[in-house]
Design an enzyme around this catalytic site. Structure first.
Site, PDB file in Angstrom:
ATOM      1  N   ILE A  85      26.913  51.996  14.429  1.00  0.00           N
ATOM      2  CA  ILE A  85      25.514  52.171  14.036  1.00  0.00           C
ATOM      3  C   ILE A  85      24.677  51.033  14.597  1.00  0.00           C
ATOM      4  O   ILE A  85      25.018  49.859  14.425  1.00  0.00           O
ATOM      5  CB  ILE A  85      25.390  52.179  12.495  1.00  0.00           C
ATOM      6  CG1 ILE A  85      26.338  53.224  11.899  1.00  0.00           C
ATOM      7  CG2 ILE A  85      23.947  52.407  12.063  1.00  0.00           C
ATOM      8  CD1 ILE A  85      26.649  53.008  10.435  1.00  0.00           C
ATOM      9  N   CYS A  86      23.588  51.363  15.256  1.00  0.00           N
ATOM     10  CA  CYS A  86      22.648  50.362  15.750  1.00  0.00           C
ATOM     11  C   CYS A  86      21.567  50.179  14.689  1.00  0.00           C
ATOM     12  O   CYS A  86      20.644  50.984  14.567  1.00  0.00           O
ATOM     13  CB  CYS A  86      22.036  50.817  17.075  1.00  0.00           C
ATOM     14  SG  CYS A  86      20.946  49.576  17.792  1.00  0.00           S
TER      15      CYS A  86
END
Length: 194
Positions: A85-86
């Site tokens: 996840i960014c």
């Protein structure tokens, strides 16, 4: 020691007052390995889906952010095929926004918001980001398709996982309980807020 007492408090709070559409529990009774589920928000391509995440708590928590990744495949510009996840809240400064005052509940809520409002300007998946920016109908169609294929519960209250093995017969039961918990939590919140 601080890590253990902090995690116990956080888990008690997550159990007693979970964010709407979110549930979190210990994996195999280990406090440093958690799992969570997020129910896809209304009016998003993830609506009706239940997305499972893996959470690993580092030794230096809360001075270091938890490591989180999606186990359920999701079509999203800020989440890659490995489930990474960014999100700034999952990174240390100067590039990130993690602070010891944040907690697991806050980060799960931030992920839920990211699902509802992707950030195409800071993507992990450039092709999906481009689709989101320049051909949103196609992005929405693909995201809905992935949700239907991977995150919609096939049997009421059951989340299918690859973790079902003969050695771990209770996994299906715990996922069933948690999937219902996340869904019930969301429905209860809707009733209270309406």
């Amino acid at each position: 020691m601080q890590r253990v007492s902090r995690l116990k408090r956080e888990m008690q709070l997550l159990t007693a007052e979970p964010p709407p559409g979110v549930s979190c529990w210990q994996s195999e009774g280990r406090l440093d390995e958690l799992q969570a589920q997020i129910v896809g928000g209304a009016n998003t391509p993830y609506e009706g889906g239940v997305f499972t995440l893996e959470i690993n708590i580092p030794e230096r928590y809360p001075f270091e952010p938890p490591k989180m990744r999606f186990l359920t495949p999701i079509y999203h510009p800020n989440i890659d095929n490995a489930g990474r996840i960014c999100l700034d809240a999952l990174k240390l400064p100067p590039k990130g926004a993690w602070r010891p005052s944040l907690n697991i509940s806050t980060v799960l809520t931030s992920i839920q918001l990211l699902m509802a409002e992707p950030n195409p300007d800071d993507p992990l998946m450039a092709d999906i980001s481009s689709e989101f920016k320049y051909n949103k109908p196609l992005y929405l169609e693909k995201a809905k398709k992935w949700t239907a294929e991977h995150a919609i519960q096939k049997n009421k209250g059951c989340v299918e996982t690859d973790g079902k093995t003969p050695e771990n017969k209770n996994l299906k039961t715990s996922h069933k309980r948690e999937a219902l918990s996340a869904q019930e939590n969301l429905e209860h919140t809707k009733k209270v807020c309406l």
